[in-house]
Design an enzyme around this catalytic site. Structure first.
Site, PDB file in Angstrom:
ATOM      1  N   ASN A   1      24.819  16.309 -40.316  1.00 44.68           N
ATOM      2  CA  ASN A   1      23.450  15.800 -40.193  1.00 44.68           C
ATOM      3  C   ASN A   1      23.184  14.760 -41.282  1.00 44.68           C
ATOM      4  OD1 ASN A   1      23.572  18.129 -41.886  1.00 44.68           O
ATOM      5  ND2 ASN A   1      21.398  18.523 -41.678  1.00 44.68           N
TER       6      ASN A   1
ATOM      7  N   GLU B   1      25.592  17.413 -34.366  1.00 46.61           N
ATOM      8  CA  GLU B   1      26.179  17.400 -33.021  1.00 46.61           C
ATOM      9  C   GLU B   1      26.067  16.015 -32.387  1.00 46.61           C
ATOM     10  OE1 GLU B   1      23.971  19.440 -34.355  1.00 46.61           O
ATOM     11  OE2 GLU B   1      23.681  21.242 -33.153  1.00 46.61           O
TER      12      GLU B   1
ATOM     13  N   CYS C   1      19.729  18.201 -28.880  1.00 48.43           N
ATOM     14  CA  CYS C   1      21.194  18.210 -28.778  1.00 48.43           C
ATOM     15  C   CYS C   1      21.647  18.932 -27.512  1.00 48.43           C
ATOM     16  CB  CYS C   1      21.812  18.841 -30.017  1.00 48.43           C
ATOM     17  SG  CYS C   1      21.642  17.788 -31.469  1.00 48.43           S
TER      18      CYS C   1
HETATM   19  N1  THU Z   1      20.153  20.059 -37.471  1.00 50.17           N
HETATM   20  C1  THU Z   1      21.386  19.775 -36.971  1.00 50.17           C
HETATM   21  O1  THU Z   1      22.162  19.020 -37.565  1.00 50.17           O
HETATM   22  N2  THU Z   1      21.723  20.347 -35.782  1.00 50.17           N
HETATM   23  C2  THU Z   1      20.917  21.172 -35.071  1.00 50.17           C
HETATM   24  O2  THU Z   1      21.202  21.469 -33.926  1.00 50.17           O
HETATM   25  C3  THU Z   1      19.719  21.726 -35.709  1.00 50.17           C
HETATM   26  C4  THU Z   1      19.169  20.895 -36.818  1.00 50.17           C
HETATM   27  C5  THU Z   1      19.758  19.405 -38.723  1.00 50.17           C
HETATM   28  C6  THU Z   1      18.699  18.359 -38.551  1.00 50.17           C
HETATM   29  C7  THU Z   1      18.066  18.348 -39.925  1.00 50.17           C
HETATM   30  O3  THU Z   1      18.828  17.487 -40.748  1.00 50.17           O
HETATM   31  C8  THU Z   1      18.241  19.774 -40.432  1.00 50.17           C
HETATM   32  O4  THU Z   1      19.245  20.360 -39.623  1.00 50.17           O
HETATM   33  C9  THU Z   1      16.984  20.609 -40.368  1.00 50.17           C
HETATM   34  O5  THU Z   1      16.394  20.545 -39.117  1.00 50.17           O
END
Ligand code: THU
Length: 130
Positions: A42, A55, A89
């Site tokens: 992320n 993702e 996602c």
């Molecule tokens: N996040 C992801 O990377 N994948 C997910 O499916 C859920 C949320 C990240 C986005 C943000 O940077 C942090 O987690 C908190 O929401």
């Protein structure tokens, strides 16, 4: 590549997470039919809504390099609960990889396997637009 190898690749990818606002670090590793692996983490913005999930980074990297057929994605994060992909996602995975297997891991070496269709039943898709 075994399921555990894909999980371990996702934990490695998580090390690059740029999650200074939420402190929730996520890693992903996506494997294609041809066996190529694309990783993601992320990446957050001070303007929160511009942040992108691990993702989607992995998926967009793969799509932008011409890949269209996906087998499995590993998603890893440490926290109170086993991680699950967010709604956005789930939708994008439905659009580009409807039959994909999803491996969820909250601890290196441990994982749970689920189907996208279990996480997003009765999805909206391109079929509605034809
Ligand atoms: N996040 C992801 O990377 N994948 C997910 O499916 C859920 C949320 C990240 C986005 C943000 O940077 C942090 O987690 C908190 O929401």
């Amino acid at each position: 590549m075994t399921d555990l190898d894909l999980i371990s690749t996702a934990w490695q990818a998580r090390k690059h997470a740029s999650a200074q606002y939420s402190n929730y670090l996520v890693g992903a590793a996506l494997i294609t039919v041809s066996g190529k692996v694309f990783t993601g983490c992320n990446v957050e913005s001070s303007s929160y809504g511009l942040s992108i999930c691990a993702e989607r980074v992995a998926l967009f990297k793969a799509i932008s390099e011409g890949e269209r057929e996906f087998v499995r994605i590993a998603i890893v994060a440490e926290g109170k609960f086993t991680p699950v992909p967010c709604g956005a996602c789930r939708q994008l995975l439905t659009d580009y990889a409807p039959g994909i297997e999803i491996l969820l891991s909250g601890k290196p070496g441990q994982f749970e396997k689920v189907l996208l269709s279990d996480l997003l039943p009765r999805p909206f898709s391109g079929d509605f637009l034809r």
